[in-house]
Design an enzyme around this catalytic site. Sequence first.
Site, PDB file in Angstrom:
ATOM      1  N   CYS A  30      51.506  69.934  32.710  1.00 13.21           N
ATOM      2  CA  CYS A  30      51.620  70.762  33.918  1.00 13.21           C
ATOM      3  C   CYS A  30      50.664  70.189  34.964  1.00 13.21           C
ATOM      4  O   CYS A  30      50.209  69.048  34.816  1.00 13.21           O
ATOM      5  CB  CYS A  30      51.346  72.230  33.613  1.00 13.21           C
ATOM      6  N   ASP A  90      54.240  78.919  37.954  1.00 18.05           N
ATOM      7  CA  ASP A  90      52.822  78.641  37.739  1.00 18.05           C
ATOM      8  C   ASP A  90      52.012  79.931  37.849  1.00 18.05           C
ATOM      9  O   ASP A  90      51.842  80.462  38.946  1.00 18.05           O
ATOM     10  CB  ASP A  90      52.343  77.617  38.766  1.00 18.05           C
ATOM     11  N   ARG A 103      49.766  76.557  31.938  1.00 17.26           N
ATOM     12  CA  ARG A 103      51.043  76.456  31.229  1.00 17.26           C
ATOM     13  C   ARG A 103      51.022  75.478  30.062  1.00 17.26           C
ATOM     14  O   ARG A 103      51.456  75.830  28.950  1.00 17.26           O
ATOM     15  CB  ARG A 103      52.154  76.069  32.219  1.00 17.26           C
TER      16      ARG A 103
HETATM   17  P1  4NP Z   1      48.752  74.850  35.510  1.00 16.67           P
HETATM   18  O1  4NP Z   1      48.267  75.792  36.719  1.00 16.67           O
HETATM   19  O2  4NP Z   1      49.354  73.610  36.163  1.00 16.67           O
HETATM   20  O3  4NP Z   1      49.790  75.654  34.789  1.00 16.67           O
HETATM   21  O4  4NP Z   1      47.536  74.534  34.668  1.00 16.67           O
HETATM   22  C1  4NP Z   1      47.392  75.336  37.719  1.00 16.67           C
HETATM   23  C2  4NP Z   1      46.053  75.313  37.477  1.00 16.67           C
HETATM   24  C3  4NP Z   1      45.179  74.894  38.478  1.00 16.67           C
HETATM   25  C4  4NP Z   1      45.670  74.519  39.713  1.00 16.67           C
HETATM   26  C5  4NP Z   1      47.034  74.543  39.948  1.00 16.67           C
HETATM   27  C6  4NP Z   1      47.894  74.947  38.953  1.00 16.67           C
HETATM   28  N1  4NP Z   1      44.784  74.131  40.752  1.00 16.67           N
HETATM   29  O5  4NP Z   1      45.261  73.818  41.851  1.00 16.67           O
HETATM   30  O6  4NP Z   1      43.564  74.076  40.531  1.00 16.67           O
END
Ligand code: 4NP
Length: 160
Positions: free
Chosen positions: A14, A129, A20
């Site tokens: 992800c 997300d 995720r």
């Molecule tokens: P993930 O969610 O891709 O499901 O781990 C996110 C976690 C952090 C960030 C974006 C999406 N961020 O921009 O820090």
Amino acid sequence: MTTVSNPVRVLMVCLGNICRSPLAEGILKAQAAARGIPMEVDSAGISDYHEGDPPHRGSIDIARERGLAIEDQRSRPVRPGDFRHFDWLIAMDTSNKNALVHMAPPDFDVGRVKLLLDFAEFGPRDVPDPYYTGGFGEVFDLISAGCAGLLDHLGVAPGE
Ligand code: 4NP
């Protein structure tokens, strides 16, 4: 035809590797173990924004509610060697998939990059997300459906 490793090696991907894909790693490991399928499963992020961090509290909590412990995982970015090591690189959303294809070495078979929810029978194609919207329970359910479908397809070489 692309040959796959035994045990099959799967990398869940992800953006941040805190919401995720840590859930996807924990869920796929648990489902594979329940089916008696030996697998190597890891997860990584397109970004290094959270490198070294544990999963998001929302992911840890929903996993624990559903009987899984994911708190020992640590975020790491996708590395060049991942494209050689893993049979399947499984993206949580289309943006992650496109980024993986963009990062891949020139001789890489892009058929080895898949969207997780392409393995689910119904529902959205992208895992939303929860970092932005919450909804960790729905995310858990979507990822569970995708992992079950993925395990159903084992034995089919990537790209087929
Ligand atoms: P993930 O969610 O891709 O499901 O781990 C996110 C976690 C952090 C960030 C974006 C999406 N961020 O921009 O820090």
